[in-house]
Design a protein around this motif. Sequence first.
Motif, PDB file in Angstrom:
ATOM      1  N   THR A 187       6.021  -1.602  -0.455  1.00  0.00           N
ATOM      2  CA  THR A 187       5.387  -0.483   0.235  1.00  0.00           C
ATOM      3  C   THR A 187       4.568  -0.887   1.450  1.00  0.00           C
ATOM      4  OG1 THR A 187       5.207   0.602  -1.932  1.00  0.00           O
ATOM      5  CG2 THR A 187       3.929   1.571  -0.153  1.00  0.00           C
ATOM      6  N   VAL A 188       4.117  -2.131   1.505  1.00  0.00           N
ATOM      7  CA  VAL A 188       3.171  -2.531   2.546  1.00  0.00           C
ATOM      8  C   VAL A 188       3.754  -2.344   3.945  1.00  0.00           C
ATOM      9  CG1 VAL A 188       3.844  -4.974   2.513  1.00  0.00           C
ATOM     10  CG2 VAL A 188       1.542  -4.333   3.218  1.00  0.00           C
ATOM     11  N   GLU A 189       5.063  -2.515   4.117  1.00  0.00           N
ATOM     12  CA  GLU A 189       5.659  -2.383   5.448  1.00  0.00           C
ATOM     13  C   GLU A 189       5.623  -0.949   5.957  1.00  0.00           C
ATOM     14  OE1 GLU A 189       9.797  -3.291   5.600  1.00  0.00           O
ATOM     15  OE2 GLU A 189      10.273  -2.183   3.760  1.00  0.00           O
ATOM     16  N   ARG A 220      -9.119  -9.977 -11.399  1.00  0.00           N
ATOM     17  CA  ARG A 220      -8.511  -8.690 -11.740  1.00  0.00           C
ATOM     18  C   ARG A 220      -7.131  -8.602 -11.089  1.00  0.00           C
ATOM     19  NH1 ARG A 220     -12.857  -3.930 -11.160  1.00  0.00           N
ATOM     20  NH2 ARG A 220     -11.267  -2.918 -12.456  1.00  0.00           N
ATOM     21  N   PRO A 221      -6.138  -9.167 -11.757  1.00  0.00           N
ATOM     22  CA  PRO A 221      -4.784  -9.152 -11.195  1.00  0.00           C
ATOM     23  C   PRO A 221      -4.141  -7.777 -11.321  1.00  0.00           C
ATOM     24  CG  PRO A 221      -4.746 -10.089 -13.380  1.00  0.00           C
ATOM     25  CD  PRO A 221      -6.195  -9.830 -13.062  1.00  0.00           C
ATOM     26  N   LEU A 222      -3.037  -7.611 -10.631  1.00  0.00           N
ATOM     27  CA  LEU A 222      -2.247  -6.394 -10.738  1.00  0.00           C
ATOM     28  C   LEU A 222      -1.166  -6.576 -11.789  1.00  0.00           C
ATOM     29  CD1 LEU A 222      -1.650  -5.669  -6.950  1.00  0.00           C
ATOM     30  CD2 LEU A 222      -3.298  -4.563  -8.431  1.00  0.00           C
ATOM     31  N   PRO A 223      -0.753  -5.508 -12.447  1.00  0.00           N
ATOM     32  CA  PRO A 223       0.440  -5.608 -13.305  1.00  0.00           C
ATOM     33  C   PRO A 223       1.639  -6.001 -12.453  1.00  0.00           C
ATOM     34  CG  PRO A 223      -0.772  -3.566 -13.713  1.00  0.00           C
ATOM     35  CD  PRO A 223      -1.365  -4.170 -12.484  1.00  0.00           C
ATOM     36  N   GLU A 224       2.655  -6.567 -13.088  1.00  0.00           N
ATOM     37  CA  GLU A 224       3.810  -7.056 -12.332  1.00  0.00           C
ATOM     38  C   GLU A 224       4.486  -5.947 -11.537  1.00  0.00           C
ATOM     39  OE1 GLU A 224       6.551  -9.561 -14.432  1.00  0.00           O
ATOM     40  OE2 GLU A 224       4.967 -10.362 -15.736  1.00  0.00           O
ATOM     41  N   ASP A 225       4.630  -4.755 -12.143  1.00  0.00           N
ATOM     42  CA  ASP A 225       5.303  -3.673 -11.411  1.00  0.00           C
ATOM     43  C   ASP A 225       4.473  -3.215 -10.218  1.00  0.00           C
ATOM     44  OD1 ASP A 225       3.310  -2.585 -12.984  1.00  0.00           O
ATOM     45  OD2 ASP A 225       4.458  -0.827 -13.596  1.00  0.00           O
ATOM     46  N   ALA A 226       3.139  -3.273 -10.338  1.00  0.00           N
ATOM     47  CA  ALA A 226       2.285  -2.883  -9.226  1.00  0.00           C
ATOM     48  C   ALA A 226       2.358  -3.899  -8.090  1.00  0.00           C
ATOM     49  CB  ALA A 226       0.842  -2.725  -9.710  1.00  0.00           C
ATOM     50  N   ALA A 227       2.410  -5.182  -8.447  1.00  0.00           N
ATOM     51  CA  ALA A 227       2.523  -6.225  -7.420  1.00  0.00           C
ATOM     52  C   ALA A 227       3.836  -6.065  -6.652  1.00  0.00           C
ATOM     53  CB  ALA A 227       2.437  -7.610  -8.060  1.00  0.00           C
ATOM     54  N   ARG A 228       4.911  -5.776  -7.379  1.00  0.00           N
ATOM     55  CA  ARG A 228       6.200  -5.567  -6.704  1.00  0.00           C
ATOM     56  C   ARG A 228       6.143  -4.329  -5.816  1.00  0.00           C
ATOM     57  NH1 ARG A 228       8.312  -6.572 -12.029  1.00  0.00           N
ATOM     58  NH2 ARG A 228       9.070  -8.719 -12.236  1.00  0.00           N
ATOM     59  N   ALA A 267      -9.470   0.033  -6.807  1.00  0.00           N
ATOM     60  CA  ALA A 267     -10.116  -0.668  -5.698  1.00  0.00           C
ATOM     61  C   ALA A 267     -10.016  -2.175  -5.838  1.00  0.00           C
ATOM     62  CB  ALA A 267     -11.588  -0.246  -5.597  1.00  0.00           C
ATOM     63  N   SER A 268      -9.754  -2.662  -7.043  1.00  0.00           N
ATOM     64  CA  SER A 268      -9.619  -4.106  -7.268  1.00  0.00           C
ATOM     65  C   SER A 268      -8.309  -4.657  -6.710  1.00  0.00           C
ATOM     66  CB  SER A 268      -9.697  -4.417  -8.766  1.00  0.00           C
ATOM     67  OG  SER A 268      -8.687  -3.723  -9.482  1.00  0.00           O
ATOM     68  N   ALA A 269      -7.433  -3.765  -6.239  1.00  0.00           N
ATOM     69  CA  ALA A 269      -6.160  -4.201  -5.659  1.00  0.00           C
ATOM     70  C   ALA A 269      -6.396  -4.651  -4.222  1.00  0.00           C
ATOM     71  CB  ALA A 269      -5.133  -3.073  -5.713  1.00  0.00           C
ATOM     72  N   THR A 270      -6.824  -5.882  -4.068  1.00  0.00           N
ATOM     73  CA  THR A 270      -7.122  -6.476  -2.772  1.00  0.00           C
ATOM     74  C   THR A 270      -6.082  -7.546  -2.458  1.00  0.00           C
ATOM     75  OG1 THR A 270      -8.492  -8.201  -3.763  1.00  0.00           O
ATOM     76  CG2 THR A 270      -9.588  -6.117  -3.184  1.00  0.00           C
ATOM     77  N   GLN A 278      -4.656   0.642   2.616  1.00  0.00           N
ATOM     78  CA  GLN A 278      -3.745   1.768   2.834  1.00  0.00           C
ATOM     79  C   GLN A 278      -2.637   1.782   1.787  1.00  0.00           C
ATOM     80  OE1 GLN A 278      -2.644   0.663   6.823  1.00  0.00           O
ATOM     81  NE2 GLN A 278      -4.221   1.935   7.774  1.00  0.00           N
ATOM     82  N   THR A 279      -2.113   0.614   1.471  1.00  0.00           N
ATOM     83  CA  THR A 279      -1.058   0.504   0.461  1.00  0.00           C
ATOM     84  C   THR A 279      -1.591   0.914  -0.910  1.00  0.00           C
ATOM     85  OG1 THR A 279      -0.082  -1.320   1.706  1.00  0.00           O
ATOM     86  CG2 THR A 279       0.614  -1.064  -0.584  1.00  0.00           C
ATOM     87  N   ARG A 280      -2.790   0.459  -1.207  1.00  0.00           N
ATOM     88  CA  ARG A 280      -3.420   0.786  -2.494  1.00  0.00           C
ATOM     89  C   ARG A 280      -3.575   2.295  -2.664  1.00  0.00           C
ATOM     90  NH1 ARG A 280      -8.894  -1.182  -1.951  1.00  0.00           N
ATOM     91  NH2 ARG A 280      -9.541   0.951  -1.515  1.00  0.00           N
ATOM     92  N   LEU A 281      -4.024   2.958  -1.609  1.00  0.00           N
ATOM     93  CA  LEU A 281      -4.211   4.404  -1.679  1.00  0.00           C
ATOM     94  C   LEU A 281      -2.875   5.117  -1.855  1.00  0.00           C
ATOM     95  CD1 LEU A 281      -6.926   4.881   1.105  1.00  0.00           C
ATOM     96  CD2 LEU A 281      -7.242   5.072  -1.374  1.00  0.00           C
ATOM     97  N   GLN A 282      -1.852   4.648  -1.172  1.00  0.00           N
ATOM     98  CA  GLN A 282      -0.544   5.278  -1.286  1.00  0.00           C
ATOM     99  C   GLN A 282       0.017   5.139  -2.690  1.00  0.00           C
ATOM    100  OE1 GLN A 282       2.265   4.214   1.758  1.00  0.00           O
ATOM    101  NE2 GLN A 282       4.015   5.060   0.663  1.00  0.00           N
ATOM    102  N   LEU A 283      -0.240   3.995  -3.321  1.00  0.00           N
ATOM    103  CA  LEU A 283       0.306   3.743  -4.657  1.00  0.00           C
ATOM    104  C   LEU A 283      -0.615   4.199  -5.780  1.00  0.00           C
ATOM    105  CD1 LEU A 283       1.753   0.146  -4.071  1.00  0.00           C
ATOM    106  CD2 LEU A 283       3.042   2.287  -4.252  1.00  0.00           C
ATOM    107  N   GLY A 284      -1.837   4.619  -5.419  1.00  0.00           N
ATOM    108  CA  GLY A 284      -2.782   5.040  -6.448  1.00  0.00           C
ATOM    109  C   GLY A 284      -3.320   3.893  -7.273  1.00  0.00           C
TER     110      GLY A 284
END
Length: 304
Positions: free
Chosen positions: A132-134, A119-127, A245-248, A236-242
Amino acid sequence: MISPAATSALDDFLAQRAALSGASENTLKAYRSDLLDYLVFMTRHKGGPQGIAPLTAVSVSDMRAWMAHARGTGLGARSLSRKLSAVKSFYRWLAEHEVFDPTAVLSARAPKYQRKLPRPLPEDAARAVLDTVELQSQKDWIGARDTAVMTLLYGCGLRISEALGLTGKDAPLAPTLRIRGKGGKERLVPVLDAARDAVDTYLRLCPYPQEPDSPLFRGARGGALNPRQVQKVMEQTRLQLGLPASATPHAMRHSFATHLLSAGGDLRAIQELLGHASLSTTQTYTEVDSTRLMEIYNRTHPKA
């Protein structure tokens, strides 16, 4: 109680796997656990310790009983297939040493199961994750560290264990990294400028000295960075970006492969970059790409 002869055979089998196939410690642990479960069942099923001779006489009905028992404990079809694969490998080895016909075991059919697609992320979500992770840390060097790790997962397709396995002697990152993956298999991975820059930024800010044998990525107290911390900052990053849960962290590696494939990357080359032993594993990404294409088609086609 498992017989000494069976225990000795199991140890010899695992030693051979380690020596000849370069199986990782985790793989060997999984083999041992699966085979011990099988031997314990056969001991109880047959009403006594199973030495080598009884093990060579296991019947089709014995195998069916073991598989039924395993499913009865709530074991899923995928996990049972893995256990059965371990048992078959053990019996192939045992048959070579004891000279018997292992057909009863080898003919056992693994249960069918629905293979889970990556379950990959879309390109814009990966960017967005990389941008945002920092922000999840109040210390600049930790934010830079987390960005560097995520950039290696997405930009180079590394597993978490591979990224965290880098040491001081790997810095500064070369244009190509030699990565030791699952089963001790080595591969060469090109390193993007963005990944090298992210690691350089982290190293400039990191308060701990980099020594050749020290971990490249440090925890807050200077020890090796724990994978759980990487997972936590991704949560934490996943929650901030909405994001779902598959965004691991591992989804960043999936995204690396899927986005390469979407851009026209060669499947064999992607297999090499990911360090997959089998092309069939890499081919799951073609299914992901086709599934996503149909979702877009159904959502946007005028006649949909």
